[in-house]
Design a protein around this motif. Structure first.
Motif, mmCIF file in Angstrom:
data_model
loop_
_atom_site.group_PDB
_atom_site.id
_atom_site.type_symbol
_atom_site.label_atom_id
_atom_site.label_comp_id
_atom_site.label_asym_id
_atom_site.label_seq_id
_atom_site.Cartn_x
_atom_site.Cartn_y
_atom_site.Cartn_z
ATOM 1 N N LYS A 117 0.774 -1.073 0.020
ATOM 2 C CA LYS A 117 -0.047 0.006 -0.049
ATOM 3 C C LYS A 117 0.768 1.244 -0.094
ATOM 4 C CE LYS A 117 -3.854 -2.194 2.375
ATOM 5 N NZ LYS A 117 -4.532 -2.388 3.543
ATOM 6 N N ALA A 118 1.728 1.207 0.878
ATOM 7 C CA ALA A 118 2.699 2.453 0.847
ATOM 8 C C ALA A 118 3.517 2.642 -0.462
ATOM 9 C CB ALA A 118 3.756 2.375 1.944
ATOM 10 N N SER A 119 3.787 1.466 -1.110
ATOM 11 C CA SER A 119 4.714 1.528 -2.530
ATOM 12 C C SER A 119 3.679 1.840 -3.380
ATOM 13 C CB SER A 119 5.229 0.324 -2.857
ATOM 14 O OG SER A 119 6.080 -0.170 -1.621
ATOM 15 N N LYS A 120 2.595 1.423 -3.572
ATOM 16 C CA LYS A 120 1.550 1.905 -4.337
ATOM 17 C C LYS A 120 1.204 3.388 -4.670
ATOM 18 C CE LYS A 120 -2.598 0.331 -4.987
ATOM 19 N NZ LYS A 120 -4.026 -0.458 -4.813
ATOM 20 N N GLU A 121 1.298 4.145 -3.234
ATOM 21 C CA GLU A 121 1.124 5.769 -3.278
ATOM 22 C C GLU A 121 2.344 6.204 -3.953
ATOM 23 O OE1 GLU A 121 0.465 7.059 0.732
ATOM 24 O OE2 GLU A 121 -1.355 5.514 1.219
ATOM 25 N N ILE A 122 3.551 5.797 -3.627
ATOM 26 C CA ILE A 122 4.661 6.293 -4.149
ATOM 27 C C ILE A 122 4.550 6.202 -5.710
ATOM 28 C CG2 ILE A 122 7.120 6.346 -4.444
ATOM 29 C CD1 ILE A 122 7.131 5.539 -1.303
ATOM 30 N N PHE A 123 4.363 4.884 -6.195
ATOM 31 C CA PHE A 123 4.481 4.741 -7.687
ATOM 32 C C PHE A 123 3.197 5.508 -8.408
ATOM 33 C CE2 PHE A 123 6.557 0.374 -6.834
ATOM 34 C CZ PHE A 123 8.070 0.775 -7.403
ATOM 35 N N SER A 124 2.041 5.568 -7.692
ATOM 36 C CA SER A 124 1.019 6.188 -8.433
ATOM 37 C C SER A 124 1.369 7.519 -8.836
ATOM 38 C CB SER A 124 -0.107 6.103 -7.380
ATOM 39 O OG SER A 124 0.141 7.014 -6.402
ATOM 40 N N LYS A 125 2.114 8.399 -7.946
ATOM 41 C CA LYS A 125 2.639 9.817 -8.235
ATOM 42 C C LYS A 125 3.350 9.651 -9.579
ATOM 43 C CE LYS A 125 2.580 10.806 -3.225
ATOM 44 N NZ LYS A 125 3.453 11.489 -2.177
ATOM 45 N N GLU A 126 4.039 8.585 -9.901
ATOM 46 C CA GLU A 126 4.834 8.425 -11.188
ATOM 47 C C GLU A 126 4.059 7.901 -12.396
ATOM 48 O OE1 GLU A 126 7.697 9.639 -10.960
ATOM 49 O OE2 GLU A 126 7.819 10.179 -9.024
ATOM 50 N N GLY A 127 2.740 7.697 -11.876
ATOM 51 C CA GLY A 127 1.923 7.094 -13.113
ATOM 52 C C GLY A 127 1.985 5.614 -13.157
ATOM 53 N N ILE A 128 2.528 4.977 -12.241
ATOM 54 C CA ILE A 128 2.803 3.625 -12.364
ATOM 55 C C ILE A 128 1.979 2.920 -11.440
ATOM 56 C CG2 ILE A 128 4.699 1.740 -11.644
ATOM 57 C CD1 ILE A 128 6.720 3.996 -12.125
ATOM 58 N N ILE A 129 1.514 1.645 -11.980
ATOM 59 C CA ILE A 129 0.674 0.653 -11.231
ATOM 60 C C ILE A 129 1.500 -0.360 -10.440
ATOM 61 C CG2 ILE A 129 -1.441 1.057 -12.581
ATOM 62 C CD1 ILE A 129 -0.812 -1.895 -13.762
ATOM 63 N N LEU A 130 0.918 -1.014 -9.431
ATOM 64 C CA LEU A 130 1.582 -1.970 -8.685
ATOM 65 C C LEU A 130 1.058 -3.488 -9.089
ATOM 66 C CD1 LEU A 130 3.820 -2.949 -7.025
ATOM 67 C CD2 LEU A 130 2.218 -2.730 -4.892
ATOM 68 N N SER A 131 1.516 -4.413 -9.454
ATOM 69 C CA SER A 131 1.085 -5.777 -9.442
ATOM 70 C C SER A 131 1.738 -6.463 -8.812
ATOM 71 C CB SER A 131 1.200 -6.070 -11.128
ATOM 72 O OG SER A 131 2.771 -6.417 -11.238
ATOM 73 N N GLY A 132 1.171 -7.690 -8.295
ATOM 74 C CA GLY A 132 1.826 -8.675 -7.503
ATOM 75 C C GLY A 132 1.280 -10.123 -7.929
ATOM 76 N N THR A 133 2.462 -11.054 -7.551
ATOM 77 C CA THR A 133 1.845 -12.433 -7.775
ATOM 78 C C THR A 133 1.339 -12.825 -6.782
ATOM 79 O OG1 THR A 133 4.064 -13.018 -6.381
ATOM 80 C CG2 THR A 133 4.286 -12.887 -8.716
ATOM 81 N N VAL A 134 0.264 -14.141 -7.142
ATOM 82 C CA VAL A 134 -0.535 -14.716 -6.242
ATOM 83 C C VAL A 134 -0.416 -16.206 -6.574
ATOM 84 C CG1 VAL A 134 -3.010 -14.814 -5.533
ATOM 85 C CG2 VAL A 134 -2.449 -12.904 -6.512
ATOM 86 N N ARG A 135 0.082 -16.876 -5.342
ATOM 87 C CA ARG A 135 0.118 -18.259 -5.435
ATOM 88 C C ARG A 135 -1.041 -18.963 -5.197
ATOM 89 N NH1 ARG A 135 4.678 -15.817 -4.569
ATOM 90 N NH2 ARG A 135 6.629 -16.450 -5.115
ATOM 91 N N LEU A 136 -1.285 -20.435 -5.740
ATOM 92 C CA LEU A 136 -2.664 -21.015 -5.653
ATOM 93 C C LEU A 136 -2.987 -21.081 -4.262
ATOM 94 C CD1 LEU A 136 -2.237 -23.812 -8.356
ATOM 95 C CD2 LEU A 136 -3.706 -21.811 -8.587
ATOM 96 N N HIS A 137 -2.100 -21.252 -3.318
ATOM 97 C CA HIS A 137 -2.538 -21.387 -1.974
ATOM 98 C C HIS A 137 -2.947 -20.122 -1.086
ATOM 99 C CE1 HIS A 137 1.059 -19.483 0.054
ATOM 100 N NE2 HIS A 137 1.718 -19.959 -0.708
ATOM 101 N N GLN A 138 -2.744 -18.910 -2.086
ATOM 102 C CA GLN A 138 -3.171 -17.585 -1.382
ATOM 103 C C GLN A 138 -4.600 -17.084 -2.072
ATOM 104 O OE1 GLN A 138 0.314 -15.491 -2.708
ATOM 105 N NE2 GLN A 138 1.465 -15.721 -0.871
ATOM 106 N N ILE A 139 -5.114 -18.127 -2.825
ATOM 107 C CA ILE A 139 -6.532 -17.738 -3.450
ATOM 108 C C ILE A 139 -7.351 -17.894 -2.074
ATOM 109 C CG2 ILE A 139 -8.367 -18.753 -4.739
ATOM 110 C CD1 ILE A 139 -6.398 -19.619 -6.625
ATOM 111 N N GLY A 140 -8.374 -16.755 -2.135
ATOM 112 C CA GLY A 140 -9.306 -16.822 -0.878
ATOM 113 C C GLY A 140 -8.888 -16.035 0.074
ATOM 114 N N LYS A 141 -7.519 -15.303 0.009
ATOM 115 C CA LYS A 141 -7.314 -14.658 1.101
ATOM 116 C C LYS A 141 -8.070 -13.084 0.915
ATOM 117 C CE LYS A 141 -4.219 -17.277 2.737
ATOM 118 N NZ LYS A 141 -4.269 -17.980 4.077
#
Length: 322
Positions: A117-141
Motif C-alpha cells: 500500500k505504501a509503495s502503491k502511493e509512491i508509484f501512483s505519483k509517477e503514473g505507475i501501477i503495482l502488480s503482485g504475484t498470487v500463489r494458488l494457496h493464497q487464493i481466497g485471502k
C-alpha cells in the motif's frame, strides 16, 4: 540475452517482459547486525530489445518482511527509490508497472500488505501501477493490495518432501485449489481483489538434491547422461500420465552447479511436460470464468532461458499464447 532468447521474443510477438531487478533479503553477516538489503541486482551488458515493455520486478523474502516489522513505510521508500533509479539509469523506457513477488504467509501478510500500500502511493505519483504475484494457496485471502495480479501456476508442491512427484507443477496439486466446487469461490476472489489477473506458467526445470532422505539443495545445470556418475532410479508420472519427475542416484563424488555431491545422494529431476503444463492451464481457464468487463488474461511464461524454451516446439509455445 542471447540470440535464441531474442528470436523467441520476436517469433512469438512478445511485447512485455517481467525483469527481476533485485531481491530484498534480511541478511545477517557473521558478527554483524542483521540488515534488510538488496541482493543479486541485475547487471545490463546490452539494451532491452526495441518495442518491449519492461515490468521491473522485485522479489521480497519473508525474512526481509519479518526484519522490517513496524518499518514498512521506510522499506517502501527504499525499494521504490531503487526501482525508479535503476529503471532510469538503465534506460528501461516508460515504466507503467512494477511487480512485487513475495511468498507471504499468514504471519507476514499484514506487514507485506502495508508495504504494498505504501509503495502503491509512491508509484501512483509517477503514473505507475503495482502488480503482485498470487500463489494458488493464497487464493481466497482477504483484499490484496495490488492494481493487477499474476496467478502463479507453478511451485505447487512441497519441494523439501522426498515423496513429492514434481514440486514445480503437478496437476494433482493444482486440482486441490481449482476443482469444480471452487470455481465460484475463485471468481468471487478475483472480483473482490484483482479483476485483472494474468496467468504465469512454468517452462523451467531443476534438480532437487536429497541427502540421507533430507532436502539438501537445488541444482540447475547437470548432465545426467554421465552414467559413471549418475544412475537412473525411476520415472514418476503425474495424473496426466506424463513423465514429470525422474530420480537419479549419485555414484561418485562430483561437483555440480557449485554443489559438492556425494555417493548416495538422490536427485529428483523436475521438468514439467508440455501436456502437464497445458492441462494445468486448461484447469485455470475453466475456473477463471470471465467477469463482466474482463479482458482475456495475458499468458506469462517463466522464464526466458534458452535451455528452458528449447524443450518445447514452436507450435507448443504458440498454443500457450492462444
Amino acid at each position: 540475452m542471447d540470440s535464441v532468447q531474442r528470436a523467441f521474443l520476436s517469433d512469438n510477438e512478445i511485447d512485455r517482459i517481467y525483469l527481476r531487478l533485485f531481491d530484498v533479503d534480511g541478511r545477517q553477516e557473521p558478527g554483524a547486525e542483521a540488515q534488510v538489503t538488496p541482493v543479486g541486482s541485475v547487471r545490463f551488458s546490452q539494451s532491452v530489445p526495441e518495442g518491449i515493455e519492461v515490468v521491473p520486478t522485485v522479489f521480497i523474502t519473508v525474512e526481509a518482511i519479518k526484519r522490517s516489522h513496524g518499518q514498512m513505510d521506510t522499506l517502501a521508500a527504499r525499494i521504490t527509490k531503487r526501482v525508479l533509479a535503476m529503471s532510469s539509469y538503465n534506460k528501461l523506457g516508460a515504466v507503467r508497472e512494477v511487480q512485487f513477488d513475495c511468498d507471504w504467509t499468514q504471519s507476514t501478510q499484514d506487514d507485506f500488505f502495508r508495504l504494498c500500500k505504501a509503495s502503491k502511493e509512491i508509484f501512483s505519483k509517477e503514473g505507475i501501477i503495482l502488480s503482485g504475484t498470487v500463489r494458488l494457496h493464497q487464493i481466497g485471502k482477504e483484499f490484496l493490495p495490488f492494481d493487477r495480479g499474476v496467478l502463479m501456476v507453478y511451485n505447487t508442491g512441497a519441494i523439501t518432501e522426498e515423496s513429492t512427484v514434481n514440486a514445480i507443477l503437478d496437476t494433482a496439486d493444482v486440482a486441490k485449489y481449482l476443482h469444480p466446487s471452487s470455481v465460484k469461490r475463485f471468481a468471487k476472489f478475483r472480483a473482490k481483489n484483482c479483476p485483472v489477473m494474468d496467468i504465469a506458467l512454468p517452462l523451467y526445470g531443476w534438480g532437487v538434491v536429497f541427502r540421507g532422505g533430507d532436502f539438501f539443495r537445488l541444482i540447475h545445470e547437470v548432465d545426467f547422461s554421465d552414467t559413471a556418475t549418475f544412475s537412473r532410479l525411476d520415472c514418476v508420472e503425474d495424473t496426466d500420465a506424463a513423465v514429470t519427475g525422474t530420480r537419479y542416484r549419485v555414484l561418485r563424488q562430483t561437483r555440480v552447479d557449485g554443489a559438492e555431491l556425494m555417493p548416495g545422494d538422490v536427485i529428483r529431476q523436475e521438468l514439467p511436460s508440455y501436456q502437464t503444463i497445458m492441462n494445468a492451464y486448461k484447469m485455470v481457464e475453466k475456473a477463471y470464468q470471465v467477469l463482466p468487463g474482463d479482458r482475456r488474461p495475458s499468458t506469462i511464461l517463466y522464464h526466458l532461458d534458452s535451455a528452458s524454451i528449447s524443450r518445447f516446439s514452436a507450435e507448443q509455445i504458440a498454443s500457450f499464447y492462444m
